[in-house]
Design a protein around this motif. Structure first.
Motif, PDB file in Angstrom:
ATOM      1  N   ALA A   1       0.819  -1.269   0.136  1.00 55.16           N
ATOM      2  CA  ALA A   1       0.056   0.055  -0.153  1.00 55.16           C
ATOM      3  C   ALA A   1       0.858   1.142  -0.126  1.00 55.16           C
ATOM      4  O   ALA A   1       0.476   2.277  -0.450  1.00 55.16           O
ATOM      5  CB  ALA A   1      -0.824   0.115   1.367  1.00 55.16           C
ATOM      6  N   GLY A   2       2.108   1.275   0.805  1.00 59.54           N
ATOM      7  CA  GLY A   2       2.766   2.578   0.840  1.00 59.54           C
ATOM      8  C   GLY A   2       3.497   2.824  -0.448  1.00 59.54           C
ATOM      9  O   GLY A   2       3.763   4.266  -0.627  1.00 59.54           O
TER      10      GLY A   2
ATOM     11  N   LEU B   1      -4.083  -4.292  -2.465  1.00 59.53           N
ATOM     12  CA  LEU B   1      -3.041  -3.468  -1.464  1.00 59.53           C
ATOM     13  C   LEU B   1      -2.913  -4.306  -0.330  1.00 59.53           C
ATOM     14  O   LEU B   1      -3.848  -4.828   0.217  1.00 59.53           O
ATOM     15  CB  LEU B   1      -3.617  -2.191  -1.096  1.00 59.53           C
ATOM     16  CG  LEU B   1      -4.087  -1.018  -2.250  1.00 59.53           C
ATOM     17  CD1 LEU B   1      -4.241   0.113  -1.499  1.00 59.53           C
ATOM     18  CD2 LEU B   1      -2.727  -1.031  -3.296  1.00 59.53           C
ATOM     19  N   VAL B   2      -1.731  -4.470   0.104  1.00 58.90           N
ATOM     20  CA  VAL B   2      -1.253  -5.149   1.239  1.00 58.90           C
ATOM     21  C   VAL B   2      -0.471  -4.178   2.227  1.00 58.90           C
ATOM     22  O   VAL B   2       0.238  -3.395   1.790  1.00 58.90           O
ATOM     23  CB  VAL B   2      -0.310  -6.525   1.114  1.00 58.90           C
ATOM     24  CG1 VAL B   2      -1.158  -7.365   0.347  1.00 58.90           C
ATOM     25  CG2 VAL B   2       0.677  -6.179   0.197  1.00 58.90           C
ATOM     26  N   SER B   3      -0.553  -4.508   3.558  1.00 60.37           N
ATOM     27  CA  SER B   3       0.048  -3.767   4.482  1.00 60.37           C
ATOM     28  C   SER B   3       0.143  -4.417   5.671  1.00 60.37           C
ATOM     29  O   SER B   3      -0.307  -5.488   5.763  1.00 60.37           O
ATOM     30  CB  SER B   3      -0.556  -2.546   4.894  1.00 60.37           C
ATOM     31  OG  SER B   3      -2.170  -2.397   5.294  1.00 60.37           O
ATOM     32  N   PRO B   4       0.925  -4.213   6.847  1.00 57.72           N
ATOM     33  CA  PRO B   4       1.080  -4.926   8.033  1.00 57.72           C
ATOM     34  C   PRO B   4      -0.165  -4.950   8.548  1.00 57.72           C
ATOM     35  O   PRO B   4      -1.102  -4.225   8.821  1.00 57.72           O
ATOM     36  CB  PRO B   4       2.109  -4.000   8.922  1.00 57.72           C
ATOM     37  CG  PRO B   4       2.915  -3.374   8.041  1.00 57.72           C
ATOM     38  CD  PRO B   4       1.950  -3.128   6.761  1.00 57.72           C
TER      39      PRO B   4
ATOM     40  N   THR C   1      -1.913 -12.136   9.903  1.00 59.48           N
ATOM     41  CA  THR C   1      -0.883 -12.227   9.291  1.00 59.48           C
ATOM     42  C   THR C   1      -0.479 -10.921   8.283  1.00 59.48           C
ATOM     43  O   THR C   1       0.528 -10.507   8.384  1.00 59.48           O
ATOM     44  CB  THR C   1      -0.876 -13.417   8.036  1.00 59.48           C
ATOM     45  OG1 THR C   1      -1.168 -14.410   8.867  1.00 59.48           O
ATOM     46  CG2 THR C   1       0.429 -13.481   7.370  1.00 59.48           C
ATOM     47  N   ILE C   2      -1.431 -10.307   7.539  1.00 59.29           N
ATOM     48  CA  ILE C   2      -1.511  -9.296   6.725  1.00 59.29           C
ATOM     49  C   ILE C   2      -2.967  -8.666   6.529  1.00 59.29           C
ATOM     50  O   ILE C   2      -3.872  -9.052   6.947  1.00 59.29           O
ATOM     51  CB  ILE C   2      -0.995  -9.398   5.277  1.00 59.29           C
ATOM     52  CG1 ILE C   2      -1.779 -10.462   4.442  1.00 59.29           C
ATOM     53  CG2 ILE C   2       0.424  -9.978   5.282  1.00 59.29           C
ATOM     54  CD1 ILE C   2      -1.657 -10.677   3.166  1.00 59.29           C
ATOM     55  N   GLN C   3      -2.766  -7.325   6.257  1.00 56.83           N
ATOM     56  CA  GLN C   3      -4.114  -6.518   6.223  1.00 56.83           C
ATOM     57  C   GLN C   3      -3.994  -6.314   4.586  1.00 56.83           C
ATOM     58  O   GLN C   3      -2.962  -5.985   3.918  1.00 56.83           O
ATOM     59  CB  GLN C   3      -3.923  -5.229   6.753  1.00 56.83           C
ATOM     60  CG  GLN C   3      -5.307  -4.435   6.578  1.00 56.83           C
ATOM     61  CD  GLN C   3      -4.979  -3.039   7.515  1.00 56.83           C
ATOM     62  OE1 GLN C   3      -5.816  -2.695   8.270  1.00 56.83           O
ATOM     63  NE2 GLN C   3      -3.655  -2.506   7.545  1.00 56.83           N
ATOM     64  N   VAL C   4      -5.396  -6.337   4.095  1.00 54.34           N
ATOM     65  CA  VAL C   4      -5.535  -6.203   2.619  1.00 54.34           C
ATOM     66  C   VAL C   4      -6.710  -5.217   2.105  1.00 54.34           C
ATOM     67  O   VAL C   4      -7.509  -4.936   3.047  1.00 54.34           O
ATOM     68  CB  VAL C   4      -5.718  -7.346   1.766  1.00 54.34           C
ATOM     69  CG1 VAL C   4      -4.624  -8.639   2.304  1.00 54.34           C
ATOM     70  CG2 VAL C   4      -7.188  -8.050   2.130  1.00 54.34           C
ATOM     71  N   ARG C   5      -6.664  -4.794   1.194  1.00 50.39           N
ATOM     72  CA  ARG C   5      -7.853  -3.952   0.426  1.00 50.39           C
ATOM     73  C   ARG C   5      -7.638  -4.479  -0.919  1.00 50.39           C
ATOM     74  O   ARG C   5      -6.873  -4.269  -1.834  1.00 50.39           O
ATOM     75  CB  ARG C   5      -7.553  -2.452   0.321  1.00 50.39           C
ATOM     76  CG  ARG C   5      -7.664  -1.758   1.987  1.00 50.39           C
ATOM     77  CD  ARG C   5      -9.049  -2.065   2.627  1.00 50.39           C
ATOM     78  NE  ARG C   5      -9.113  -1.206   3.861  1.00 50.39           N
ATOM     79  CZ  ARG C   5      -8.724  -1.921   5.175  1.00 50.39           C
ATOM     80  NH1 ARG C   5      -8.496  -3.215   5.055  1.00 50.39           N
ATOM     81  NH2 ARG C   5      -8.888  -1.309   6.127  1.00 50.39           N
TER      82      ARG C   5
ATOM     83  N   THR D   1       6.008 -11.350   1.081  1.00 51.62           N
ATOM     84  CA  THR D   1       6.610 -12.014   2.142  1.00 51.62           C
ATOM     85  C   THR D   1       7.809 -11.014   2.450  1.00 51.62           C
ATOM     86  O   THR D   1       8.289 -11.089   3.511  1.00 51.62           O
ATOM     87  CB  THR D   1       7.489 -13.381   1.640  1.00 51.62           C
ATOM     88  OG1 THR D   1       8.079 -12.854   0.329  1.00 51.62           O
ATOM     89  CG2 THR D   1       6.495 -14.355   1.341  1.00 51.62           C
ATOM     90  N   GLN D   2       8.295 -10.185   1.443  1.00 48.26           N
ATOM     91  CA  GLN D   2       8.923  -8.994   1.754  1.00 48.26           C
ATOM     92  C   GLN D   2       8.397  -8.151   2.740  1.00 48.26           C
ATOM     93  O   GLN D   2       9.069  -7.572   3.777  1.00 48.26           O
ATOM     94  CB  GLN D   2       9.295  -8.338   0.430  1.00 48.26           C
ATOM     95  CG  GLN D   2      10.109  -9.081  -0.507  1.00 48.26           C
ATOM     96  CD  GLN D   2      10.822  -7.988  -1.351  1.00 48.26           C
ATOM     97  OE1 GLN D   2      10.322  -6.886  -1.538  1.00 48.26           O
ATOM     98  NE2 GLN D   2      11.983  -8.410  -2.188  1.00 48.26           N
ATOM     99  N   LEU D   3       7.002  -7.909   2.682  1.00 51.16           N
ATOM    100  CA  LEU D   3       6.385  -6.970   3.755  1.00 51.16           C
ATOM    101  C   LEU D   3       6.553  -7.614   5.265  1.00 51.16           C
ATOM    102  O   LEU D   3       6.564  -6.968   6.282  1.00 51.16           O
ATOM    103  CB  LEU D   3       4.937  -6.676   3.571  1.00 51.16           C
ATOM    104  CG  LEU D   3       4.075  -6.178   4.200  1.00 51.16           C
ATOM    105  CD1 LEU D   3       4.433  -4.556   4.223  1.00 51.16           C
ATOM    106  CD2 LEU D   3       2.484  -6.246   3.784  1.00 51.16           C
ATOM    107  N   LEU D   4       6.204  -8.984   5.129  1.00 50.54           N
ATOM    108  CA  LEU D   4       6.439  -9.682   6.290  1.00 50.54           C
ATOM    109  C   LEU D   4       7.887 -10.067   6.941  1.00 50.54           C
ATOM    110  O   LEU D   4       8.169 -10.873   7.901  1.00 50.54           O
ATOM    111  CB  LEU D   4       5.907 -11.074   6.159  1.00 50.54           C
ATOM    112  CG  LEU D   4       4.281 -11.071   5.872  1.00 50.54           C
ATOM    113  CD1 LEU D   4       3.647 -12.602   5.454  1.00 50.54           C
ATOM    114  CD2 LEU D   4       3.384 -10.484   6.925  1.00 50.54           C
ATOM    115  N   GLY D   5       8.870  -9.748   6.071  1.00 44.33           N
ATOM    116  CA  GLY D   5      10.367  -9.774   6.486  1.00 44.33           C
ATOM    117  C   GLY D   5      10.833 -11.079   5.912  1.00 44.33           C
ATOM    118  O   GLY D   5      11.758 -11.457   6.637  1.00 44.33           O
TER     119      GLY D   5
END
Length: 360
Positions: free
Chosen positions: A203-204, A253-256, A262-266, A297-301
């Motif tokens: 999302a960012g 869109l994905v975000s923490p 696990t993840i937040q989505v729109r 997975t990059q967003l999740l580290g």
């Protein structure tokens, strides 16, 4: 007036009429035109039809006995556009899918077992197979239960859906571009085809937090134009061609996560933000969570647990839990299951006026 047998059903967070195949015109063009008229497509409220004025409530399921040895019934999903007089049969819909099993049993297409009945469904949109486990105490479908799903008030009987071969549902490849991550206009995206072709973006990257309300996102016309430009390019990269008149791929869109998930989505459909999340979308997003190198997975580290068994995806109305299992000699095949609910709302006839009547 022409009357057509119809059952209105809620499936997950979607709603729409379910028809038997033989009650609709054989010719696809005639069938689609009839559905447009029955749903009231072309008006923002679908005031002259039974559509609900929203993409989530302007959906149609068409069911028939299957000739395939691994399926009991065939299911064709039709997304009827609200303001445009147009239909799209390219994607599957996992929410309406959970109404197919109960419908098939109650229409006599599948014989009910004593307590739990498995209905083997072939989705004609994608050629994929799904098992639906329906509660049938005493040999009858039960809609009563204590299962709650976010986005739907109250509780109901659970319907478990297991997607057996969802990878490459429309393109033939899990990652149609051949990569787990691509750059489009300098923005990292993951193009994935697992139950539903999607373009996933952090999302960012588009100046969003990721926790905006659907109404807030829908009101940002410049953002929507940029998102659509990226989607059109992703469609070409995925081998889908010009997708300007298609509802796939879906932009996401994905975000923490903010509520322990696990993840937040729109999730977009593709030009409006979903008030919850499509089931088919949840399958692909869960898969992206366990795929090294994806945007998710990059967003999740990074993938700390490549054999993650459960993913919780937060959406505007709450969350969806997806259970993952791995098959094959090396565990290379991912299968995903979700639990949803459905409800039979009414059964009877829907009517077409003389001007709408078409030859079958």
């Amino acid at each position: 007036m022409q009357r057509i047998p119809c059952v209105l059903m809620r499936g997950g967070t979607s709603k729409g009429p379910v028809f038997l195949d033989w009650d609709l015109p054989v010719a696809i063009e005639d069938r689609d035109e009839l559905l447009l008229n029955l749903m009231g497509s072309g008006h923002e409220l679908e005031i002259d039809g039974i559509g609900g004025g929203s993409p989530q409530t302007s959906k149609v399921a068409i069911v028939s006995p299957s000739l395939h040895p691994e399926a009991d019934v065939d299911y064709l999903f039709v997304q009827v556009m609200v303001s445009q007089r147009r239909v799209d049969t390219a994607p599957n819909c996992g929410n309406m899918l959970c109404a197919v099993g109960p419908f098939a049993i109650e229409q006599g297409l599948v014989k009910a077992s004593k307590d739990l009945t498995r209905v083997r469904i072939r989705n004609l949109n994608t050629g994929t197979f799904v098992n639906a486990e329906v509660q049938t105490p005493g040999g009858k479908v039960s809609y009563e239960g204590d299962t709650a799903i976010d986005g739907v008030p109250g509780t109901a009987a659970p319907v478990q859906l297991t997607f057996l071969d969802a990878a490459g549902s429309k393109t033939g490849k899990l990652f149609p571009t051949g990569q787990t991550q691509d750059l489009i206009d300098g923005i990292p995206v993951t193009c994935i085809d697992m139950a539903m072709p999607m373009m996933i973006i952090e999302a960012g990257q588009l100046g969003k937090r990721g926790d905006e309300s659907p109404a807030e996102l829908d009101a940002d016309k410049e953002f929507l134009r940029r998102l659509e430009s990226l989607r059109l390019q992703a469609g070409l990269a995925m081998g889908l061609g010009d997708v300007s008149d298609k509802v796939i791929p879906k932009p996401v869109l994905v975000s923490p996560a903010k509520a322990g998930g696990t993840i937040q989505v729109r999730y977009f459909m593709p030009h409006n933000c979903h008030r919850a999340l499509a089931i088919t979308g949840s399958i692909g997003l869960a898969t992206a969570c366990v795929t090294e190198g994806s945007v998710v997975t990059q967003l999740l580290g990074g993938v700390s647990e490549p054999r993650l068994k459960q993913v919780r995806i937060e959406h505007p109305s709450g969350g969806i839990d997806v259970v993952l299992s791995y098959t094959g000699d090396q565990g290379e095949t991912i299968r995903a299951s979700v639990v949803r609910t459905s409800r039979r709302l009414f059964s009877g006839f829907v009517y077409a006026t003389a001007s709408q009547r078409l030859a079958g």
